[in-house]
Design a protein around this motif. Sequence first.
Motif, PDB file in Angstrom:
ATOM      1  N   ASP A   1       0.835  -1.190   0.000  1.00  0.00           N
ATOM      2  CA  ASP A   1       0.000   0.000   0.000  1.00  0.00           C
ATOM      3  C   ASP A   1       0.876   1.248   0.000  1.00  0.00           C
ATOM      4  O   ASP A   1       2.110   1.174  -0.016  1.00  0.00           O
ATOM      5  N   ALA A   2       0.208   2.409   0.019  1.00  0.00           N
ATOM      6  CA  ALA A   2       0.925   3.680  -0.102  1.00  0.00           C
ATOM      7  C   ALA A   2       1.910   3.899   1.034  1.00  0.00           C
ATOM      8  O   ALA A   2       2.991   4.466   0.830  1.00  0.00           O
ATOM      9  N   GLU A   3       1.564   3.462   2.229  1.00  0.00           N
ATOM     10  CA  GLU A   3       2.472   3.643   3.362  1.00  0.00           C
ATOM     11  C   GLU A   3       3.799   2.935   3.119  1.00  0.00           C
ATOM     12  O   GLU A   3       4.880   3.486   3.363  1.00  0.00           O
ATOM     13  N   TYR A   4       3.733   1.702   2.635  1.00  0.00           N
ATOM     14  CA  TYR A   4       4.963   0.963   2.335  1.00  0.00           C
ATOM     15  C   TYR A   4       5.689   1.580   1.148  1.00  0.00           C
ATOM     16  O   TYR A   4       6.911   1.798   1.186  1.00  0.00           O
ATOM     17  N   LEU A   5       4.968   1.863   0.082  1.00  0.00           N
ATOM     18  CA  LEU A   5       5.593   2.333  -1.149  1.00  0.00           C
ATOM     19  C   LEU A   5       6.275   3.676  -0.958  1.00  0.00           C
ATOM     20  O   LEU A   5       7.319   3.947  -1.566  1.00  0.00           O
ATOM     21  N   ALA A   6       5.740   4.523  -0.088  1.00  0.00           N
ATOM     22  CA  ALA A   6       6.382   5.810   0.182  1.00  0.00           C
ATOM     23  C   ALA A   6       7.762   5.628   0.811  1.00  0.00           C
ATOM     24  O   ALA A   6       8.629   6.497   0.673  1.00  0.00           O
ATOM     25  N   ARG A   7       7.975   4.495   1.470  1.00  0.00           N
ATOM     26  CA  ARG A   7       9.288   4.243   2.093  1.00  0.00           C
ATOM     27  C   ARG A   7      10.324   3.764   1.094  1.00  0.00           C
ATOM     28  O   ARG A   7      11.520   3.979   1.310  1.00  0.00           O
ATOM     29  N   VAL A   8       9.900   3.102   0.018  1.00  0.00           N
ATOM     30  CA  VAL A   8      10.876   2.524  -0.910  1.00  0.00           C
ATOM     31  C   VAL A   8      11.049   3.350  -2.180  1.00  0.00           C
ATOM     32  O   VAL A   8      11.926   3.049  -2.992  1.00  0.00           O
ATOM     33  N   TYR A   9      10.226   4.383  -2.342  1.00  0.00           N
ATOM     34  CA  TYR A   9      10.361   5.308  -3.472  1.00  0.00           C
ATOM     35  C   TYR A   9      10.705   6.697  -2.937  1.00  0.00           C
ATOM     36  O   TYR A   9       9.829   7.388  -2.403  1.00  0.00           O
ATOM     37  N   PRO A  10      11.947   7.140  -3.057  1.00  0.00           N
ATOM     38  CA  PRO A  10      12.326   8.450  -2.520  1.00  0.00           C
ATOM     39  C   PRO A  10      11.526   9.615  -3.095  1.00  0.00           C
ATOM     40  O   PRO A  10      11.360  10.643  -2.433  1.00  0.00           O
ATOM     41  N   ARG A  11      10.999   9.463  -4.334  1.00  0.00           N
ATOM     42  CA  ARG A  11      10.274  10.555  -4.984  1.00  0.00           C
ATOM     43  C   ARG A  11       8.759  10.323  -4.988  1.00  0.00           C
ATOM     44  O   ARG A  11       8.031  10.935  -5.759  1.00  0.00           O
ATOM     45  N   PHE A  12       8.292   9.465  -4.090  1.00  0.00           N
ATOM     46  CA  PHE A  12       6.878   9.112  -4.043  1.00  0.00           C
ATOM     47  C   PHE A  12       6.010  10.343  -3.784  1.00  0.00           C
ATOM     48  O   PHE A  12       5.007  10.576  -4.481  1.00  0.00           O
ATOM     49  N   GLU A  13       6.359  11.136  -2.800  1.00  0.00           N
ATOM     50  CA  GLU A  13       5.541  12.301  -2.460  1.00  0.00           C
ATOM     51  C   GLU A  13       5.570  13.348  -3.564  1.00  0.00           C
ATOM     52  O   GLU A  13       4.602  14.097  -3.738  1.00  0.00           O
ATOM     53  N   GLU A  14       6.656  13.403  -4.320  1.00  0.00           N
ATOM     54  CA  GLU A  14       6.712  14.295  -5.483  1.00  0.00           C
ATOM     55  C   GLU A  14       5.635  13.909  -6.494  1.00  0.00           C
ATOM     56  O   GLU A  14       4.936  14.777  -7.041  1.00  0.00           O
ATOM     57  N   PHE A  15       5.462  12.614  -6.716  1.00  0.00           N
ATOM     58  CA  PHE A  15       4.449  12.146  -7.658  1.00  0.00           C
ATOM     59  C   PHE A  15       3.050  12.429  -7.129  1.00  0.00           C
ATOM     60  O   PHE A  15       2.181  12.934  -7.861  1.00  0.00           O
ATOM     61  N   THR A  16       2.788  12.089  -5.877  1.00  0.00           N
ATOM     62  CA  THR A  16       1.433  12.258  -5.349  1.00  0.00           C
ATOM     63  C   THR A  16       1.054  13.735  -5.242  1.00  0.00           C
ATOM     64  O   THR A  16      -0.126  14.085  -5.403  1.00  0.00           O
ATOM     65  N   ALA A  17       2.032  14.608  -4.988  1.00  0.00           N
ATOM     66  CA  ALA A  17       1.727  16.042  -4.958  1.00  0.00           C
ATOM     67  C   ALA A  17       1.318  16.539  -6.345  1.00  0.00           C
ATOM     68  O   ALA A  17       0.398  17.358  -6.483  1.00  0.00           O
ATOM     69  N   LEU A  18       1.998  16.047  -7.378  1.00  0.00           N
ATOM     70  CA  LEU A  18       1.622  16.410  -8.743  1.00  0.00           C
ATOM     71  C   LEU A  18       0.231  15.887  -9.064  1.00  0.00           C
ATOM     72  O   LEU A  18      -0.595  16.589  -9.672  1.00  0.00           O
ATOM     73  N   ARG A  19      -0.076  14.685  -8.641  1.00  0.00           N
ATOM     74  CA  ARG A  19      -1.415  14.127  -8.854  1.00  0.00           C
ATOM     75  C   ARG A  19      -2.477  14.985  -8.170  1.00  0.00           C
ATOM     76  O   ARG A  19      -3.546  15.237  -8.742  1.00  0.00           O
ATOM     77  N   ASP A  20      -2.188  15.435  -6.949  1.00  0.00           N
ATOM     78  CA  ASP A  20      -3.155  16.270  -6.239  1.00  0.00           C
ATOM     79  C   ASP A  20      -3.457  17.553  -7.006  1.00  0.00           C
ATOM     80  O   ASP A  20      -4.597  18.028  -7.014  1.00  0.00           O
ATOM     81  N   ARG A  21      -2.448  18.114  -7.653  1.00  0.00           N
ATOM     82  CA  ARG A  21      -2.660  19.349  -8.411  1.00  0.00           C
ATOM     83  C   ARG A  21      -3.425  19.088  -9.707  1.00  0.00           C
ATOM     84  O   ARG A  21      -4.294  19.873 -10.087  1.00  0.00           O
ATOM     85  N   LEU A  22      -3.104  17.994 -10.387  1.00  0.00           N
ATOM     86  CA  LEU A  22      -3.697  17.724 -11.700  1.00  0.00           C
ATOM     87  C   LEU A  22      -5.072  17.079 -11.622  1.00  0.00           C
ATOM     88  O   LEU A  22      -5.911  17.307 -12.502  1.00  0.00           O
ATOM     89  N   ASP A  23      -5.306  16.270 -10.622  1.00  0.00           N
ATOM     90  CA  ASP A  23      -6.582  15.543 -10.532  1.00  0.00           C
ATOM     91  C   ASP A  23      -7.089  15.541  -9.091  1.00  0.00           C
ATOM     92  O   ASP A  23      -7.208  14.486  -8.454  1.00  0.00           O
TER      93      ASP A  23
END
Length: 447
Positions: free
Chosen positions: A409-431
Amino acid sequence: MSARSGIRAAGGRAATWRNWAGNVTAAPQRTVSPSTTEALAEVVRRAAADGLRVKAAGTGHSFTAAAVTDGVLIRPERLRGIRAVDRAAGEVTVAAGTPLKDLNAALAARGLSLTNMGDIMEQTVSGAVSTGTHGTGRDSASIAAQIKGLELVLADGSVVRCSPEGTPQERELFEAARVGLGALGVVSEITFGVEPEFLLTAHEEPMPFDRVVDEFEQLVAENEHFEFYWFPHTDRCNTKRNNRSAGPAAPLPRVRGWMDDELLSNGVFQAACALGKAVPATVPGVARISSRALSARSYTDIPYKVFTSPRRVRFVEMEYAIPRAALVEALRELKALVERSDFRVSFPVEVRTAPADDIPLSTASGRETAYVAVHLYRGTPHQGYFSAVERIMTAHAGRPHWGKLHSRDAEYLARVYPRFEEFTALRDRLDPDRVFGNDYLRRVLGD
């Protein structure tokens, strides 16, 4: 919706969509098949106005529910074909619904080729890149890493083209959308970097498990593309080394190719899998026979005829990307798991590699990577085996393939992807309203 507008209705709520493996279904309210980018944009605008979520489905080769929606399902069969060729720049622009097999044939007819690709070519180009499809390679692997430009329809129905040469906002979108999971927009066309067609010599050779893992780093370093398959319940592997060749072309003889790829890898293997499903106790013995069925062979051909092969036996799959330095330890743990358990594993375990790349949600983002893929015949209970393998892979900071089965899930994936929050922040702006959302994206990206 009319064909004149470029939008063709492909069915109603009763038209159930199924993926290739048959483990995922969807019953959308509307299914449509646009033929142009403008028609695609209109589909998104109408869906948003009606309060419906939108997902695009390719050929269904993902094992997850990434494409599932109860709203509007976009089918790609009319959004296909090469749109532009720029030989000077080494670029080809292709509509998003084009199957990779069609792209490969069209490129070959023009004397061009992708640098690398995965081992099947049934997927659409947009489906393949959006889920991070990859091959194996010392210097190249991911199809998404070969992208030079993208065109997307965003949640408000606007059409955006992005590339590394665009504005800062376009560059940000380009970086993320190369592996976008369908969360940022619907891809309408892709520009790939291509090169003049070349030849590859493939050398396939059986090899003992211990030798493969002991020499793994050397085999990767000495070959442009190295992969191997380990047959569970045995100590045997089949290795494959692909390297560029000056030629001449020397394709597999038709009879030998049919014997190995159609009869043994598909026909006889199908029967063996069916037997193992019905009588699990036969699996280890069949595995020992299967591991000795394929002998060494070498051939030279154009790239897609070497990289890809037919896969007609239906299965379910889980694949994890782990740091390449952890591969040998993880694989020995996997072998020990099979040996001490009651699992009966009829499919080989596939191991490939990839160099680090700079794509935020690429499974190779920021690190040299090894891939471990496990499969089971469709209809065989897979949860126990896959869960046990997953525990090994996550202990090594594994990243699951976005289009293959996993429980992260997102909690785990945020730990193994250093740029995870960068992606989700862009998603929040676009959709922000999650026009492109579904339950799978809620699990892996969060709310």
